[in-house]
Design a protein around this motif. Structure first.
Motif, PDB file in Angstrom:
ATOM      1  N   UNK A  58      -6.380  44.072  -8.886  1.00 37.56           N
ATOM      2  CA  UNK A  58      -7.022  43.935 -10.195  1.00 37.56           C
ATOM      3  C   UNK A  58      -6.199  43.037 -11.108  1.00 37.56           C
ATOM      4  N   UNK A  59      -4.881  43.259 -11.130  1.00 41.20           N
ATOM      5  CA  UNK A  59      -4.009  42.438 -11.982  1.00 41.20           C
ATOM      6  C   UNK A  59      -4.065  40.969 -11.576  1.00 41.20           C
ATOM      7  N   UNK A  60      -3.955  40.708 -10.286  1.00 41.21           N
ATOM      8  CA  UNK A  60      -3.975  39.321  -9.825  1.00 41.21           C
ATOM      9  C   UNK A  60      -5.262  38.625 -10.261  1.00 41.21           C
ATOM     10  N   UNK A  61      -6.379  39.287 -10.070  1.00 43.30           N
ATOM     11  CA  UNK A  61      -7.668  38.673 -10.409  1.00 43.30           C
ATOM     12  C   UNK A  61      -7.829  38.519 -11.919  1.00 43.30           C
ATOM     13  N   UNK A  62      -7.507  39.569 -12.663  1.00 39.27           N
ATOM     14  CA  UNK A  62      -7.674  39.536 -14.119  1.00 39.27           C
ATOM     15  C   UNK A  62      -6.770  38.482 -14.756  1.00 39.27           C
ATOM     16  N   UNK A  63      -5.520  38.451 -14.357  1.00 40.79           N
ATOM     17  CA  UNK A  63      -4.574  37.520 -14.971  1.00 40.79           C
ATOM     18  C   UNK A  63      -4.846  36.082 -14.536  1.00 40.79           C
ATOM     19  N   UNK A  64      -5.288  35.903 -13.305  1.00 43.98           N
ATOM     20  CA  UNK A  64      -5.641  34.562 -12.842  1.00 43.98           C
ATOM     21  C   UNK A  64      -6.803  34.007 -13.668  1.00 43.98           C
ATOM     22  N   UNK A  65      -7.826  34.820 -13.858  1.00 44.69           N
ATOM     23  CA  UNK A  65      -8.988  34.378 -14.636  1.00 44.69           C
ATOM     24  C   UNK A  65      -8.630  34.154 -16.101  1.00 44.69           C
ATOM     25  N   UNK A  66      -7.800  35.033 -16.653  1.00 46.75           N
ATOM     26  CA  UNK A  66      -7.404  34.900 -18.054  1.00 46.75           C
ATOM     27  C   UNK A  66      -6.668  33.582 -18.294  1.00 46.75           C
TER      28      UNK A  66
END
Length: 458
Positions: free
Chosen positions: A269-277
């Protein structure tokens, strides 16, 4: 008690039993390595009964992000598990460019022992050695327990190993129980130069001579900003502590495989959320670094800049004069070197010669570096019903997938486990201690002093 046992049975029906979790560990590790090539997943058993001893996991996405984009800074900490068979969760975490936790590797061991810390740091050193040709000199923060200190010295002999400031400050506060002394202590902690630090130590010694004995137990070279040789980039406390506690609390009712899956889901979740952000950022630096450099630029306008040559500048203010070398990226105030971003003095020098101060921060604070940190993907793992029962062991050792691993000998006492609330104190400096100018007592001002003034008749 019956209600608690009923809850345990219902949890087992949904997630499986604790015993099944240990039995599935070899196959689970094989699935991690298969679905996420380059990841490390090892499980070890002990004794003739193959009782669980250790589990080590580090995903390739995390390894890549740390080596290629994170600052060379690691935190080490642990959380004690309260499940049926107890155990301890160990973790080594980096910090990303925007000051968020970036777990690199974690392990579950049967107990927190010096031997298990030595093993954990050994595995950590191996994975870094395999994945990089020239590993930078790392700074490590921990509570420096004996086992941790010995393990770091053995496997990372060139690393700068410092105390977590929260741990040091709590020890100091509990030792002296003097708010004025604690306030001066924090001023000493954040002193940038040895002269400033020693001046604060002298102030403390005037209040209590026992301070000097305390400094022998906690040498300033291991925590004070003025003396610590490693670069912490303004990161002085263990941010991983609360995260580990939450993982342990959320997973204490889960079998070990489900607990590890809970952690993997969090990382995914962190990888995806922070990548998109980060895709929406247009600045050179990440938001937190952008804020700090903007403040430095704003403060730089009050300085007088005298240029000595192409690279050296004299920055004059009403308080003091500082020397800036923009080629070596150093300032005599030491803030540029310690925090990795130009200080106000450096910003003044850079602006005076037409340079963009944002281009003179450490690369790890750039938005590009942040995107690189989260550029890899943690792939999903199939449901356990699809795992093969037979398999090969890992190259780095560990049990084969067809080995039957049994739970460890340690057992939780009967009854419902107690939940302890973690209170992480504020890491900012405490408020200034007010001292009365009339009675010289702490806690109130002269205006609010209730001491009666004796009037002497002439």
């Amino acid at each position: 008690m019956q209600a608690w046992r009923g809850k345990e049975r219902s949890m087992a029906a949904v997630h499986g039993t604790f015993e099944e979790g240990y039995r599935l560990l070899p196959a689970y590790c094989e699935q991690i390595r298969k679905t996420n090539p380059g990841s490390i997943a090892l499980v070890f058993a002990t004794g003739q009964e193959n009782c669980f001893q250790r589990l080590f996991v580090s995903y390739r996405a995390s390894i890549y992000g740390f080596i290629n984009a994170c600052r060379p800074l690691l935190e080490l900490d642990r959380a004690h598990l309260k499940g049926k068979y107890l155990g301890t969760l160990l973790c080594a975490s980096a910090i990303d460019a925007d000051d968020a936790m970036f777990p690199l590797a974690f392990a579950i061991v049967d107990a927190e022992t010096d031997e298990n810390w030595m093993w954990f740091l050994s595995e950590l050193r191996k994975l870094l050695g395999v994945n990089t040709e020239s590993m930078p000199r790392i700074t490590i923060l921990s509570e420096r327990q004996r086992g941790v200190a010995e393990a770091v010295e053995t496997h990372f002999p060139s690393a700068f190993h410092g105390f977590c400031l929260r741990y040091v400050s709590e020890n100091f506060r509990d030792e002296f129980k003097n708010s004025k002394l604690v306030n001066i202590f924090w001023n000493a902690v954040y002193a940038l130069t040895a002269v400033e630090f020693e001046a604060k130590v002298a102030e403390m010694a005037e209040i209590s001579q026992d301070v000097m004995q305390w400094f022998h137990r906690f040498p300033p070279q291991l925590w004070a900003i003025a003396y610590f040789q490693g670069v912490r980039y303004g990161h002085f406390t263990l941010g991983i502590t609360e995260l580990l506690y939450n993982w342990a609390l959320e997973g204490h009712e889960l079998p070990i495989v489900q607990m590890m899956e809970h952690i993997r889901h969090q990382l995914t979740f962190w990888f995806n959320e922070r990548r998109n952000m980060s895709m929406g950022w247009n600045s050179i630096l990440v938001p937190s670094a952008e804020k700090r450099i903007s403040e430095a630029i704003a403060d730089s306008h009050c300085y007088q800049v005298l240029r000595a040559n192409e690279i050296e500048f004299e920055i004059v203010s009403t308080e003091r004069t500082n020397i800036v070398d923009i080629q070596r990226r150093v300032c005599s105030c030491r803030r540029w070197q310690l925090y990795g971003l130009p200080c106000a003095h450096a910003a003044a020098a850079l602006i005076s010669c037409g340079q963009n101060a944002r281009l003179f921060g450490e690369h790890c604070f750039t938005a590009a570096s942040y995107r690189e940190t989260y550029s890899q993907i943690i792939n999903p793992i199939p449901d356990k019903s699809q795992w093969k029962e037979q398999g090969e062991g890992a190259d780095g050792g560990g049990a084969k997938a067809d080995i039957m691993i049994r739970p460890p000998k340690t057992r939780r006492p009967p009854g419902r486990p107690k939940k302890k609330v973690l209170r992480v104190e504020s890491f900012k400096r405490p408020k200034r201690v007010v001292q009365c100018g009339r009675c010289h007592m702490l806690g109130h001002s002269q205006k609010k002093c209730t001491l009666q003034i004796l009037q002497i008749d002439g």
